[in-house]
Motif scaffolding. Structure first.
Motif, PDB file in Angstrom:
ATOM      1  N   ALA A   4       5.902  26.930  24.195  1.00 29.87           N
ATOM      2  CA  ALA A   4       6.981  26.233  23.504  1.00 29.87           C
ATOM      3  C   ALA A   4       7.783  27.187  22.630  1.00 29.87           C
ATOM      4  N   THR A   5       9.077  26.894  22.512  1.00 27.21           N
ATOM      5  CA  THR A   5       9.977  27.711  21.701  1.00 27.21           C
ATOM      6  C   THR A   5      10.926  26.822  20.913  1.00 27.21           C
ATOM      7  N   ASP A   6      11.453  27.381  19.848  1.00 28.11           N
ATOM      8  CA  ASP A   6      12.565  26.796  19.100  1.00 28.11           C
ATOM      9  C   ASP A   6      13.743  27.736  19.280  1.00 28.11           C
ATOM     10  N   GLY A   7      14.565  27.475  20.295  1.00 32.84           N
ATOM     11  CA  GLY A   7      15.628  28.422  20.628  1.00 32.84           C
ATOM     12  C   GLY A   7      15.005  29.736  21.052  1.00 32.84           C
ATOM     13  N   PRO A   8      15.296  30.835  20.318  1.00 35.66           N
ATOM     14  CA  PRO A   8      14.730  32.142  20.686  1.00 35.66           C
ATOM     15  C   PRO A   8      13.354  32.393  20.082  1.00 35.66           C
ATOM     16  N   VAL A   9      12.861  31.478  19.246  1.00 34.66           N
ATOM     17  CA  VAL A   9      11.636  31.719  18.473  1.00 34.66           C
ATOM     18  C   VAL A   9      10.457  31.011  19.134  1.00 34.66           C
ATOM     19  N   ALA A  10       9.405  31.772  19.438  1.00 36.62           N
ATOM     20  CA  ALA A  10       8.197  31.193  20.013  1.00 36.62           C
ATOM     21  C   ALA A  10       7.405  30.456  18.939  1.00 36.62           C
ATOM     22  N   LEU A  11       6.829  29.316  19.318  1.00 40.97           N
ATOM     23  CA  LEU A  11       6.035  28.508  18.399  1.00 40.97           C
ATOM     24  C   LEU A  11       4.572  28.568  18.804  1.00 40.97           C
ATOM     25  N   SER A  33       7.814  28.142  12.831  1.00 37.16           N
ATOM     26  CA  SER A  33       7.146  29.322  13.383  1.00 37.16           C
ATOM     27  C   SER A  33       6.471  30.047  12.223  1.00 37.16           C
ATOM     28  N   LEU A  34       5.265  30.560  12.474  1.00 36.75           N
ATOM     29  CA  LEU A  34       4.400  31.047  11.398  1.00 36.75           C
ATOM     30  C   LEU A  34       4.120  32.537  11.560  1.00 36.75           C
ATOM     31  N   TYR A  35       4.286  33.279  10.476  1.00 42.79           N
ATOM     32  CA  TYR A  35       4.062  34.725  10.497  1.00 42.79           C
ATOM     33  C   TYR A  35       3.283  35.151   9.253  1.00 42.79           C
ATOM     34  N   VAL A  36       2.544  36.247   9.407  1.00 37.50           N
ATOM     35  CA  VAL A  36       1.872  36.906   8.284  1.00 37.50           C
ATOM     36  C   VAL A  36       2.286  38.365   8.312  1.00 37.50           C
ATOM     37  N   LEU A  37       2.770  38.867   7.197  1.00 40.09           N
ATOM     38  CA  LEU A  37       3.197  40.258   7.112  1.00 40.09           C
ATOM     39  C   LEU A  37       1.992  41.146   6.823  1.00 40.09           C
ATOM     40  N   ARG A  91       0.845  -1.194   0.000  1.00 40.91           N
ATOM     41  CA  ARG A  91       0.000   0.000   0.000  1.00 40.91           C
ATOM     42  C   ARG A  91       0.879   1.241   0.000  1.00 40.91           C
ATOM     43  N   THR A  92       0.371   2.261  -0.601  1.00 39.74           N
ATOM     44  CA  THR A  92       1.096   3.525  -0.608  1.00 39.74           C
ATOM     45  C   THR A  92       0.915   4.215   0.737  1.00 39.74           C
ATOM     46  N   PRO A  93       1.988   4.421   1.505  1.00 39.37           N
ATOM     47  CA  PRO A  93       1.834   5.080   2.806  1.00 39.37           C
ATOM     48  C   PRO A  93       1.365   6.510   2.645  1.00 39.37           C
ATOM     49  N   SER A  94       0.490   6.917   3.522  1.00 34.85           N
ATOM     50  CA  SER A  94      -0.036   8.274   3.459  1.00 34.85           C
ATOM     51  C   SER A  94       0.644   9.140   4.516  1.00 34.85           C
ATOM     52  N   ARG A  95       0.502  10.445   4.341  1.00 36.78           N
ATOM     53  CA  ARG A  95       1.111  11.364   5.282  1.00 36.78           C
ATOM     54  C   ARG A  95       0.346  11.351   6.599  1.00 36.78           C
ATOM     55  N   VAL A  96       1.077  11.266   7.710  1.00 36.78           N
ATOM     56  CA  VAL A  96       0.459  11.271   9.030  1.00 36.78           C
ATOM     57  C   VAL A  96       0.029  12.693   9.360  1.00 36.78           C
ATOM     58  N   PRO A  97      -1.219  12.914   9.741  1.00 43.00           N
ATOM     59  CA  PRO A  97      -1.655  14.287  10.038  1.00 43.00           C
ATOM     60  C   PRO A  97      -1.033  14.808  11.323  1.00 43.00           C
ATOM     61  N   VAL A  98      -1.119  16.116  11.509  1.00 45.21           N
ATOM     62  CA  VAL A  98      -0.627  16.731  12.745  1.00 45.21           C
ATOM     63  C   VAL A  98      -1.482  16.229  13.914  1.00 45.21           C
ATOM     64  N   PRO A  99      -0.885  15.662  14.953  1.00 46.04           N
ATOM     65  CA  PRO A  99      -1.679  15.176  16.091  1.00 46.04           C
ATOM     66  C   PRO A  99      -2.384  16.332  16.812  1.00 46.04           C
ATOM     67  N   GLU A 100      -3.597  16.048  17.266  1.00 45.18           N
ATOM     68  CA  GLU A 100      -4.321  17.059  18.033  1.00 45.18           C
ATOM     69  C   GLU A 100      -3.572  17.413  19.316  1.00 45.18           C
ATOM     70  N   LEU A 101      -2.806  16.450  19.839  1.00 42.03           N
ATOM     71  CA  LEU A 101      -2.029  16.712  21.051  1.00 42.03           C
ATOM     72  C   LEU A 101      -1.029  17.844  20.817  1.00 42.03           C
ATOM     73  N   ALA A 102      -0.478  17.926  19.608  1.00 46.98           N
ATOM     74  CA  ALA A 102       0.475  19.003  19.297  1.00 46.98           C
ATOM     75  C   ALA A 102      -0.222  20.357  19.306  1.00 46.98           C
ATOM     76  N   ARG A 103      -1.408  20.429  18.732  1.00 48.91           N
ATOM     77  CA  ARG A 103      -2.130  21.701  18.702  1.00 48.91           C
ATOM     78  C   ARG A 103      -2.513  22.156  20.113  1.00 48.91           C
ATOM     79  N   SER A 104      -2.783  21.193  21.011  1.00 51.81           N
ATOM     80  CA  SER A 104      -3.164  21.543  22.378  1.00 51.81           C
ATOM     81  C   SER A 104      -1.958  21.904  23.233  1.00 51.81           C
ATOM     82  N   LEU A 105      -0.849  21.198  23.027  1.00 54.69           N
ATOM     83  CA  LEU A 105       0.316  21.388  23.882  1.00 54.69           C
ATOM     84  C   LEU A 105       1.036  22.711  23.638  1.00 54.69           C
ATOM     85  N   LEU A 106       1.195  23.089  22.374  1.00 50.07           N
ATOM     86  CA  LEU A 106       2.045  24.239  22.050  1.00 50.07           C
ATOM     87  C   LEU A 106       1.697  25.501  22.841  1.00 50.07           C
TER      88      LEU A 106
END
Length: 590
Positions: free
Chosen positions: A167-174, A233-237, A147-162
């Motif tokens: 949470a940060t990536d070094g100096p960058v807030a996530l 990290s996500l930004y909109v100008l 079978r063709t493996p499919s992409r695993v979706p983003v876990p809901e736990l990640a959306r709740s935890l962040l």
């Protein structure tokens, strides 16, 4: 799909200012809530550690240390929370690797179509160091069917935890949602892009000038970035911030509704570094937002999966599953599930555990080596592109001087100012856009453009479109000169050989940017090969399609343009250019 082409798992690695105990308790609470919502039994609270504290040194023996000082018998238990729903929990110390360090881990397996979904959460901390958290989600296929493996979706736990973990990536807030950048915050965003401690990509979206911010956020930005939670990290100008951002980052611009992914180590002063950071143009987003969202997430997901682990997480031993559960007596309703195995030794033998640990450690060494190699490759490519620019300028001088030598009557001194003006005129003869390039294709009498003009014109929406257009023109000019020689039998080989030994007075195109054909992997992949079956006249092939593996590399990076062509000089005396556009799909494209 072969394993090397399978979609990478979801892998989030962040730090949090919370304590180890608070982080684990919060994760357990969210995990229990999710299990309840899914109709599974809630796990009981984890048991308190028995005996000495995990960080305390103990005597060797049954609970002593294994390889590299890791504990052989961490506190572990397995819970069965329903049909084919298993939760493994373990905790232990890392005293042999990092003094005062410990870890806690949760691994949940739930049934899924054609296999099992596995979610693994690991928390590691040490005294006076940030608390690291890693969340991995993957699909484990079962059965012998292909079978063709499919992409695993983003876990809901990640959306709740962040948001709860700060949470940060070094100096960058996530954050799970993109942040709108005001004009007063542009400098801070640029500092984050250039910060050497940043490990994850930064994705920056622009808003078209005639579109309201709220409308664009709701209809485009939020659905477009939904697969990037925890991976960037996500930004909109904002409208006021966009011109300031593009003035400051002259070679790394984003505008017109496009979205750009900035990888670590941005060099704002380098024109050539701009090619490393892929741009998704607005026209591709407008065609299909859902497909564009999946494409946009591919590079950050691959990047996160291949990124080396920080030392604390790399020191965590492989999971040692406790003994398989023995049949348990039925408990009265309302008392919740019972642990099917309390703190127990692993069923794996010492040799098996050591072998698994060796494989995991070797994989991490490969990740670190690959990361170093890619950083070095990026530096070398930037240096090479700079050398190519100098070489093109020198080649222009040579062409002008050669022309003079062929036409001069009697000796004549070379006026440097006049020479510089002629060189500028030669270079300025190239089009400044792909729209102009398409309109001037008739200047190449031996080249036929059979491709889709829409793909070519869309390149003008890219930040480096004008530079790419000039380089494409140089490549087409060299192809025209090669074709003129080839039909007369004077080329001396194919186009790559022509580039390696360009005759005096002809336009030089860098040989490393002239590729004879695609790799065996691309040529044998049905979908990728079909993309390169490009239009040709019926006199070339009755199907009006031909495989065009030969191409010119225009710029560097996974999405930089390519010019695919078919050299038919030996038959029809022409070269058919079937595609000018962003890099077609292969093993490394976004």
């Amino acid at each position: 799909m072969t394993p090397e082409h399978a979609p990478p798992p979801y892998r989030m690695t962040v730090t949090t200012p919370r304590t180890h105990r608070d982080t684990v308790a919060l994760a357990d609470q969210l995990l229990a809530s999710w299990l309840k919502e899914e109709g599974h039994e809630e796990p009981p609270p984890p048991p308190p550690p028995a005996g000495p504290a995990p960080d305390a040194a103990g005597p060797p023996g049954e609970s002593g240390q294994g390889r590299a000082g890791r504990p052989d018998g961490p506190l572990a238990e397995r819970l069965r929370l329903g049909d084919r729903v298993l939760l493994d929990r373990d905790t232990g110390s890392l005293r042999g690797r990092i003094p005062g360090a410990r870890y806690s881990r949760r691994r949940l397996r739930t049934p899924a179509a054609h296999g099992i979904d596995q979610l693994t959460l690991t928390v590691a901390s040490a005294d006076e160091r940030p608390c690291w958290l890693r969340l991995e989600a993957e699909h484990l296929p079962t059965g012998s069917g292909v079978r063709t493996p499919s992409r695993v979706p983003v876990p809901e736990l990640a959306r709740s935890l962040l948001p709860l973990l700060d949470a940060t990536d070094g100096p960058v807030a996530l954050s799970p949602q993109p942040r709108v950048t005001a004009r007063t915050e542009v400098d801070a965003l640029i500092d984050e892009l250039c910060d050497p401690e940043r490990r994850l990509p930064v994705v920056v979206a622009s808003v078209p000038p005639a579109v309201a911010m709220d409308t664009w956020l709701a209809e485009v930005v939020h659905p477009l970035l939904r697969h990037l939670t925890g991976l960037a990290s996500l930004y909109v100008l904002g409208h006021a911030a966009l011109p300031l951002f593009n003035v400051a980052l002259e070679y790394h611009k984003v505008y017109g509704g496009a979205v750009r992914t900035y990888l670590p180590e941005v060099d704002p002063a380098s024109r050539y570094d701009g090619g490393r950071h892929p741009v998704m143009p607005r026209h591709r987003i407008d065609e299909d937002v859902r497909r564009a969202a999946a494409l946009l997430a591919r590079e950050p997901r691959r990047f996160a999966a291949e990124l080396p682990l920080p030392d604390l997480l790399a020191a965590v031993p492989v999971l040692q599953p406790p003994a398989e559960p023995r049949p348990q007596p039925v408990r009265p309703a309302g008392q919740g599930p019972a642990p099917v195995a309390g703190p127990a030794r692993s069923t794996l033998g010492g040799a098996d555990r050591c072998e698994r640990q060796t494989r995991v450690d070797e994989l991490e060494r490969i990740r670190r080596s690959l990361d170093r190699s890619r950083r070095r490759e990026a530096r070398l490519l930037a240096d090479t592109d700079q050398q190519d620019a100098v070489l093109r300028q020198v080649s222009a001088q040579v062409r002008v001087l050669t022309t003079r030598l062929c036409t001069v009557v009697g000796p004549r001194a070379v006026d440097q100012d006049e020479l510089a003006a002629d060189v500028r005129a030669d270079q300025e003869g190239a089009p400044g856009s792909f729209g102009e390039l398409v309109g001037r294709f008739t200047e190449f009498p031996l080249l036929d453009f059979t491709g889709d003009e829409k793909e070519t014109l869309a390149l003008d929406g890219q930040c480096d479109g004008s530079g790419w257009a000039r380089l494409t023109w140089e490549g087409l000019t060299a192809l025209q000169e090669y074709a003129a020689a080839a039909v007369q039998g004077r080329a001396g080989g194919d186009f790559k050989q022509w580039c390696e030994h360009t005759p005096a007075g002809c336009h030089h195109f860098p040989p490393r940017k002239a590729v004879r054909g695609e790799s065996r992997t691309v040529a044998s992949h049905a979908k990728w090969k079909r993309q390169r079956m490009l239009p040709v006249p019926a006199c070339v092939d009755s199907s009006r399609r031909a495989f065009m593996g030969a191409h010119l590399r225009i710029g560097g990076g996974g999405t930089a343009p390519r010019v695919h062509y078919l050299d038919d000089c030996s038959r029809s005396g022409r070269i058919y250019v079937g595609y000018i556009g962003l890099h077609l799909t292969n093993t490394r494209t976004n």
